[in-house]
Design a protein around this motif. Structure first.
Motif, PDB file in Angstrom:
ATOM      1  N   ALA A  98      26.205 -31.793 -37.201  1.00 40.30           N
ATOM      2  CA  ALA A  98      26.937 -30.928 -36.269  1.00 40.30           C
ATOM      3  C   ALA A  98      27.171 -31.657 -34.947  1.00 40.30           C
ATOM      4  O   ALA A  98      26.306 -32.393 -34.481  1.00 40.30           O
ATOM      5  N   ILE A  99      28.356 -31.458 -34.354  1.00 35.55           N
ATOM      6  CA  ILE A  99      28.626 -32.115 -33.071  1.00 35.55           C
ATOM      7  C   ILE A  99      28.990 -31.117 -31.969  1.00 35.55           C
ATOM      8  O   ILE A  99      29.072 -31.480 -30.805  1.00 35.55           O
ATOM      9  N   GLY A 100      29.230 -29.872 -32.336  1.00 32.43           N
ATOM     10  CA  GLY A 100      29.573 -28.881 -31.303  1.00 32.43           C
ATOM     11  C   GLY A 100      30.823 -29.249 -30.550  1.00 32.43           C
ATOM     12  O   GLY A 100      30.900 -29.095 -29.336  1.00 32.43           O
ATOM     13  N   GLY A 101      31.818 -29.733 -31.244  1.00 35.19           N
ATOM     14  CA  GLY A 101      33.001 -30.274 -30.580  1.00 35.19           C
ATOM     15  C   GLY A 101      34.095 -29.261 -30.279  1.00 35.19           C
ATOM     16  O   GLY A 101      34.692 -29.284 -29.215  1.00 35.19           O
TER      17      GLY A 101
ATOM     18  N   LEU B  83      31.338 -20.078 -30.899  1.00 33.05           N
ATOM     19  CA  LEU B  83      30.509 -19.542 -29.815  1.00 33.05           C
ATOM     20  C   LEU B  83      29.822 -18.234 -30.188  1.00 33.05           C
ATOM     21  O   LEU B  83      30.398 -17.400 -30.883  1.00 33.05           O
ATOM     22  N   VAL B  84      28.599 -18.085 -29.702  1.00 29.42           N
ATOM     23  CA  VAL B  84      27.863 -16.826 -29.836  1.00 29.42           C
ATOM     24  C   VAL B  84      27.163 -16.543 -28.497  1.00 29.42           C
ATOM     25  O   VAL B  84      26.994 -17.435 -27.669  1.00 29.42           O
ATOM     26  N   GLU B  85      26.775 -15.269 -28.332  1.00 31.84           N
ATOM     27  CA  GLU B  85      25.993 -14.917 -27.148  1.00 31.84           C
ATOM     28  C   GLU B  85      24.538 -14.806 -27.526  1.00 31.84           C
ATOM     29  O   GLU B  85      24.219 -14.314 -28.608  1.00 31.84           O
ATOM     30  N   VAL B  86      23.684 -15.281 -26.633  1.00 34.52           N
ATOM     31  CA  VAL B  86      22.254 -15.167 -26.864  1.00 34.52           C
ATOM     32  C   VAL B  86      21.661 -14.365 -25.727  1.00 34.52           C
ATOM     33  O   VAL B  86      21.945 -14.648 -24.552  1.00 34.52           O
ATOM     34  N   LYS B  87      20.895 -13.327 -26.085  1.00 39.41           N
ATOM     35  CA  LYS B  87      20.338 -12.459 -25.058  1.00 39.41           C
ATOM     36  C   LYS B  87      19.471 -13.280 -24.095  1.00 39.41           C
ATOM     37  O   LYS B  87      18.654 -14.100 -24.524  1.00 39.41           O
ATOM     38  N   GLY B  88      19.713 -13.071 -22.809  1.00 39.70           N
ATOM     39  CA  GLY B  88      18.926 -13.790 -21.809  1.00 39.70           C
ATOM     40  C   GLY B  88      19.595 -15.063 -21.319  1.00 39.70           C
ATOM     41  O   GLY B  88      19.091 -15.716 -20.421  1.00 39.70           O
ATOM     42  N   THR B  89      20.718 -15.472 -21.900  1.00 37.43           N
ATOM     43  CA  THR B  89      21.450 -16.610 -21.347  1.00 37.43           C
ATOM     44  C   THR B  89      22.850 -16.140 -20.977  1.00 37.43           C
ATOM     45  O   THR B  89      23.396 -15.254 -21.615  1.00 37.43           O
ATOM     46  N   ARG B  90      23.413 -16.735 -19.962  1.00 38.19           N
ATOM     47  CA  ARG B  90      24.677 -16.237 -19.444  1.00 38.19           C
ATOM     48  C   ARG B  90      25.874 -16.835 -20.193  1.00 38.19           C
ATOM     49  O   ARG B  90      26.797 -16.137 -20.550  1.00 38.19           O
ATOM     50  N   VAL B  91      25.816 -18.130 -20.450  1.00 36.49           N
ATOM     51  CA  VAL B  91      26.963 -18.778 -21.095  1.00 36.49           C
ATOM     52  C   VAL B  91      26.863 -18.697 -22.618  1.00 36.49           C
ATOM     53  O   VAL B  91      25.772 -18.818 -23.175  1.00 36.49           O
TER      54      VAL B  91
ATOM     55  N   GLN C 133      37.642 -13.316 -26.579  1.00 36.22           N
ATOM     56  CA  GLN C 133      38.471 -13.889 -25.535  1.00 36.22           C
ATOM     57  C   GLN C 133      38.268 -15.404 -25.470  1.00 36.22           C
ATOM     58  O   GLN C 133      39.223 -16.178 -25.451  1.00 36.22           O
ATOM     59  N   GLU C 134      37.005 -15.815 -25.500  1.00 39.72           N
ATOM     60  CA  GLU C 134      36.712 -17.258 -25.413  1.00 39.72           C
ATOM     61  C   GLU C 134      37.251 -18.010 -26.631  1.00 39.72           C
ATOM     62  O   GLU C 134      37.790 -19.115 -26.512  1.00 39.72           O
ATOM     63  N   ARG C 135      37.097 -17.420 -27.777  1.00 39.50           N
ATOM     64  CA  ARG C 135      37.605 -18.081 -28.989  1.00 39.50           C
ATOM     65  C   ARG C 135      39.124 -18.170 -28.951  1.00 39.50           C
ATOM     66  O   ARG C 135      39.710 -19.167 -29.386  1.00 39.50           O
ATOM     67  N   ARG C 136      39.766 -17.119 -28.420  1.00 37.59           N
ATOM     68  CA  ARG C 136      41.237 -17.167 -28.302  1.00 37.59           C
ATOM     69  C   ARG C 136      41.664 -18.313 -27.382  1.00 37.59           C
ATOM     70  O   ARG C 136      42.650 -18.986 -27.629  1.00 37.59           O
ATOM     71  N   GLU C 137      40.890 -18.503 -26.331  1.00 33.55           N
ATOM     72  CA  GLU C 137      41.231 -19.604 -25.412  1.00 33.55           C
ATOM     73  C   GLU C 137      41.116 -20.957 -26.118  1.00 33.55           C
ATOM     74  O   GLU C 137      41.990 -21.810 -25.986  1.00 33.55           O
ATOM     75  N   VAL C 138      40.031 -21.110 -26.868  1.00 29.80           N
ATOM     76  CA  VAL C 138      39.842 -22.369 -27.609  1.00 29.80           C
ATOM     77  C   VAL C 138      41.022 -22.597 -28.555  1.00 29.80           C
ATOM     78  O   VAL C 138      41.653 -23.667 -28.567  1.00 29.80           O
ATOM     79  N   LEU C 139      41.366 -21.566 -29.315  1.00 28.15           N
ATOM     80  CA  LEU C 139      42.423 -21.728 -30.319  1.00 28.15           C
ATOM     81  C   LEU C 139      43.794 -21.927 -29.664  1.00 28.15           C
ATOM     82  O   LEU C 139      44.604 -22.728 -30.135  1.00 28.15           O
ATOM     83  N   SER C 140      44.039 -21.222 -28.547  1.00 28.62           N
ATOM     84  CA  SER C 140      45.347 -21.368 -27.882  1.00 28.62           C
ATOM     85  C   SER C 140      45.564 -22.796 -27.429  1.00 28.62           C
ATOM     86  O   SER C 140      46.648 -23.362 -27.577  1.00 28.62           O
TER      87      SER C 140
ATOM     88  N   ILE D  21      47.084 -15.913 -32.527  1.00 32.11           N
ATOM     89  CA  ILE D  21      47.526 -16.901 -31.532  1.00 32.11           C
ATOM     90  C   ILE D  21      49.009 -17.210 -31.722  1.00 32.11           C
ATOM     91  O   ILE D  21      49.459 -17.475 -32.834  1.00 32.11           O
ATOM     92  N   GLU D  22      49.756 -17.168 -30.617  1.00 29.76           N
ATOM     93  CA  GLU D  22      51.189 -17.478 -30.672  1.00 29.76           C
ATOM     94  C   GLU D  22      51.433 -18.804 -29.971  1.00 29.76           C
ATOM     95  O   GLU D  22      50.655 -19.223 -29.125  1.00 29.76           O
ATOM     96  N   LYS D  23      52.559 -19.395 -30.275  1.00 28.07           N
ATOM     97  CA  LYS D  23      52.963 -20.582 -29.509  1.00 28.07           C
ATOM     98  C   LYS D  23      53.242 -20.173 -28.072  1.00 28.07           C
ATOM     99  O   LYS D  23      53.771 -19.092 -27.811  1.00 28.07           O
TER     100      LYS D  23
END
Ligand code: SF4
Ligand code: SF4
Ligand code: FES
Lengths: 554, 385
Positions: free
Chosen positions: B54-57, B62-70, B94-101, B131-133
């Motif tokens: 895995a490289i996390g590229g 993305l997922v949320e973890v309780k107790g962490t902000r990002v 929202q964050e995933r949409r940004e990545v894909l856009s 996602i749209e062009k």
């Protein structure tokens, strides 16, 4: 694999590919161009070296691709494998690196063996093999200090007049180091064609019934007589390398050839041609016309692997399903159907041959699953291997004697098939054909990545042909200069038996004095040049060493 | 190899966590992504593949973890005791949409019919996240479509999202380093070796691993282009070497149109070599023998013409021409001739060469034919050769 059968009582690969890839601390690869001939296993070895830090010792006269990943490359002269292996064992013994406990508890005839090794001192071995004594020391140290070490080989070891003895020498090495019966160790002959292992397992050999039950045993004869209602005698039959010449000797009158092309794959093509054309009757069952079909009286259209269902057994004794994907093309039929038809029709003509009450006398199979059920009852090591289990996703490696047995990934874990492992004194014998003034170079033969065997399939695969579309002969730059190649690319290679022309690939993959050719292309088939000197036990021709002369072509 | 789910063995310490409120325990060392998959929870991914490190590229997982902000990338996030993970939320969408856009702005599909995969992993997420062009998106190809002459591999870098799966597969699975990133930032580009190299001269072994791992169709199977997706996949075993790789034959209209990896293949997993992946088209080659053939002399009931000595072109006499027949005729001729030879010269005057290319069951039958029916041990195959 007669050599292993003599040492251990069983001739098959002792460990599994993923087992050695995961657990071997070192690999000793000798006479196997793994990345081209068994490519996916080759990548597993590369992975183990690169990501797991396993050591790799490659012994090969050629600088094969695997050498890029090797800790050491022993570039011994062709035909000097035994001297090399004995030399390594000499050093192990001298340093006391052997596994004494294993030797005492699991093996016999060690004393006789030790005395046979005494003469193989590093200076003497250097002289025979051309490998510097210092390299021999380094190699022995790696093999002895990395536990376990897995030994792998392929046709580079077996295709010699001393093939069987080469294998026994490697068996000695692995017993000496105590690497048998352990994960990540073992003796691992890599079988060439997809189902060579299965063809042998199923009795496609002149001396054994399915599952290596000797025909010479009266007990086995009775077993099959009872099952089939008729069977052959207790005297061993002819091997392919005896059958074909047997035609000219008046022994063989008719041949039934299933999916093979002896004219491309057998040594000394000219002689084979004379034999085959003298047959009274030749039936060839194939998917394509071949060099051999020119001489066939009847050509029966078999089906390709995509058109039938059944099983193959890979090099590590793993039985796997083949599934029909498409209908047979045209009027082609699965080979099992054709063979059964021929059998039934012959039996109609000799009804007196069969005692009909025998349980497996008949030929009325509705599927290959039916056939495997019959095999279950007659071949003990396949006793529990069924299509149903394989379809369920069970992973089965023989021996798998019954339907509850999980199969056997590693052989010889507690004891050898023959009880104790047998050390055999093995002496170096020089190759049958030596270079001389007229034929000063040595030719070795083998495969390349993009093709396979006689090329009947791969020469009809467009992509493969676009990358590798004609026979290339590997020639060292020094020899190329000597024959004055000077920008020209075609060379003629002549042996005592024939002559071929091919394009030269000038490369230091081969050492000076050696050329390497393949047998994938009929117009430049190396087997026009090879000779039929056979290993006296395994009857395998010496493809790896032919004396030749190389000149510029016309 | 890779980061497959590590299943519990006796000596492992299990880590307990909750994902979307569901409890699970997995051995330590596993990623949150693998743990979620075990629960049947789908987290969108692109650069991850269980057979690769895995490289996390791409940051799609993305997922949320309780107790962490990002939000964190679940493919690289290791499970910890008591962790509480959320895989779906408005923020994450929202964050995933940004990545894909962002990816979609530089992705360009010229619209040609692709190879075996009709909907790629990439286009699936694009569709799912709507996602749209954008106005700033590319409206034409930046790179030549079909930019590499490789006879088996199709390259169209306009579809590349720089997930590096091709380069990692080449290195980690195949042990080669054909693919690398060249250029910087916006101009980054996957290329074989330095720019200007072709795949084959960057020491490609044509295994097609990069194609099998590419999630966008930037790398595709040239021989299957336009085949429009298979009707079915049939799992089978390779007909070439003794390694015994398994793969899926892709079948369309009773024709094999391609080969794809079968990830759970026992020996090889995703890996295949060039012969297994691209050596299948012999199946439909026009040379295939489609009907039984017998030499004319056999139908005319005359004796066999003799050959001109060692002339590969055989006999010139027309009695030696092929005649196509039905199965009955051919099989009866074979049975008659074998019977005749057996009667006149004995069982041991017949020989049988069985085949290392055929099935176990077929080899067994050849052995039975030789031994039971004919009564000879003259049977062999070419493993010696
Ligand atoms: S070519 Fe495919 S696999 Fe390689 S980086 Fe681009 S999108 Fe990823
Ligand atoms: S895919 Fe390649 S390595 Fe695997 S069985 Fe086929 S030929 Fe051998
Ligand atoms: S899939 Fe996790 S970062 Fe790409």
């Amino acid at each position: 694999m007669a050599g292993l059968a003599a040492s251990f009582g069983s001739g098959a690969m002792s460990n599994s590919m993923d087992d050695v890839a995961k657990h071997a601390q070192a690999f000793f690869v000798i006479g196997s161009n793994t990345t081209e001939q068994h490519p996916v296993f080759g990548t597993m070895i590369r992975h183990a070296v690169r990501y797991r830090g396993a050591q790799l010792v490659v012994a090969d006269p050629r600088r094969i691709d695997l050498v890029d990943f090797a800790t050491l490359h022993l570039r011994h002269r062709p035909g000097t494998d035994i001297a090399l292996i004995n030399g390594l064992m000499h050093i192990v013994l001298e340093r006391g690196w052997q596994d004494q406990e294993f030797i005492e508890t699991r093996t016999e005839f060690f004393e006789v063996f030790i005395s046979s090794i005494q003469d193989y001192t590093p200076p003497k071995v250097e002289e025979i093999t051309g490998v510097p004594a210092s390299l021999l020391h380094e190699a022995a140290k790696i093999l002895a200090s990395c536990k376990p070490t897995a030994v792998m080989w392929a046709m580079g070891i077996t295709q010699h007049i001393v093939g069987v003895r080469n294998v026994m020498a490697l068996a000695n090495l692995q017993m000496l180091l105590g690497n048998m019966g352990k994960p990540g160790g073992g003796v691992n002959p890599l079988r060439g064609q997809n189902n060579v292992q299965g063809a042998c397992d199923m009795g496609g050999l002149p001396n054994v019934y399915p599952a290596y039950q000797p025909v010479s045993s009266e007990e086995n004869r009775e077993k099959f007589l009872k099952a089939w209602g008729a069977t052959s005698s207790t005297s061993v039959g002819l091997t392919v390398t005896e059958m074909i010449p047997g035609v000219l000797e008046g022994k063989i009158h008719a041949l039934y050839v299933l999916g093979e092309d002896p004219l491309m794959s057998d040594p000394d093509t000219n002689h084979i041609r004379r034999c085959i054309e003298s047959l009274d009757f030749l039936v060839l069952q194939e998917i394509f016309p071949s060099e051999t079909s020119i001489y066939a009286d009847v050509l029966l259209p078999g089906a390709s692997f995509a058109e039938k269902t059944g099983t193959f057994t890979n090099t590590e004794r793993r039985v796997q399903m083949v599934h029909q994907a498409i209908d047979p093309l045209g009027e082609a039929r699965p080979d099992w159907w054709i063979i059964a038809q021929v059998a039934e029709r012959i039996l109609e003509r000799i009804p007196e041959r069969i005692q009909n009450e025998a349980p497996n006398a008949g030929w009325n199979y509705s599927s290959t699953s039916d056939i495997l059920s019959e095999i279950n009852t007659l071949a003990p090591s396949y006793g529990g291997i069924t299509h149903t289990r394989l379809e369920r996703g069970e992973r089965l490696q023989w021996p798998c004697p019954n339907s509850d047995h999980p199969g056997t990934p590693i052989l010889h874990t507690r004891e050898f098939t023959r009880g104790k492992g047998k050390f055999m004194p093995i002496e170096h014998i020089p190759p049958a054909e030596k270079p001389d003034e007229e034929f000063p170079m040595v030719m070795s033969t083998g495969r390349v990545l993009y093709h396979w065997h006689g090329g009947q399939m791969t020469r009809r695969a467009k992509g493969l042909m676009q990358v590798y579309g004609e026979s290339l002969v590997e020639l060292n730059p020094e020899d190329a200069r000597r024959i004055g190649i000077n920008g020209k690319t075609r060379v003629r290679i002549t042996s005592r038996r024939g002559s071929i022309e091919a394009k030269a690939w000038i490369t230091d993959r081969v050492p000076p004095g050696m050329v390497y050719a393949n047998f994938h292309f009929p117009e430049a088939s190396a087997n026009e040049l090879t000779h039929a000197s056979l290993d006296p036990v395994a009857k395998i021709p010496e493809y790896k060493i032919t004396a030749v002369r190389v000149e510029l072509a016309g | 190899m890779g980061v497959y789910l590590k299943n519990a063995s006796a000596e492992d310490d299990l880590t307990k966590l909750t994902i979307d409120g569901r409890k699970i325990d997995v051995p330590e060392g596993n990623s949150v992504l693998r743990a979620a998959e075990k629960l049947g929870i789908v987290i969108p991914t692109l650069c991850d593949h269980p057979a690769l490190e895995a490289i996390g590229g791409c940051r799609l997982c993305l997922v949320e973890v309780k107790g962490t902000r990002v939000s964190q990338t679940s493919c690289t996030l290791k499970v910890t005791e008591g962790m509480e993970v959320i895989t779906e939320s408005e923020k994450l969408t929202q964050e995933r949409r940004e990545v894909l856009s962002l990816l979609h702005a530089s992705y360009f599909d010229s619209g040609y019919p692709p190879g075996l995969v009709e909907e790629t992993q990439y286009s699936k997420w694009i569709k799912q996240y709507g996602i749209e062009k954008q106005s700033y998106s590319h409206s034409q190809a930046r790179h030549p479509v079909d930019s590499d002459p490789h006879p088996m591999i199709w390259v169209d870098m306009n579809k590349c999202i720089l997930c590096l799966r091709c380069a990692r597969a080449c290195a980690e699975v195949q042990g080669r380093n054909v693919w690398e990133v060249n250029g910087r930032g916006y101009d980054s580009l996957m290329s074989p070796g330095a720019i200007g190299f072709t795949m084959l001269n960057a020491r490609c072994e044509s295994c097609g691993q990069c194609v099998a791992f590419c999630p966008t169709g930037a790398l595709d199977n040239r021989m299957s282009m336009g085949s429009g997706g298979p009707d079915r996949l049939v799992a089978t075993t390779c007909p070439y070497c003794g390694v015994g790789c398994q793969f899926d034959l892709n079948v369309k209209n009773n024709k094999v149109v391609g080969v794809t990896s079968k990830p759970d293949a026992p020996v090889n997993g995703m890996a295949l070599c060039v012969k297994g992946r691209y050596g299948y088209d012999f199946i439909h080659h026009p040379d295939r023998i489609l009907k039984p053939r017998v030499r004319k002399y056999l139908l005319e009931g005359i004796s066999k013409p003799t050959f001109k000595k060692t002339d590969a072109s055989g006999v010139k006499s027309s009695d030696w021409d092929w005649e196509e027949t039905d199965w009955d005729t051919a099989l009866n001729i074979v049975a008659d001739k074998f019977h005749h030879v057996r009667e006149s010269n004995g069982a041991d005057s017949l020989g049988f060469l069985t085949s290392a290319k055929c099935l176990n069951e077929e080899n067994y039958l050849m052995n039975k034919l030789a031994r039971q029916v004919i009564g000879t041990n003259n049977i062999d195959h070419c493993a010696r050769l």
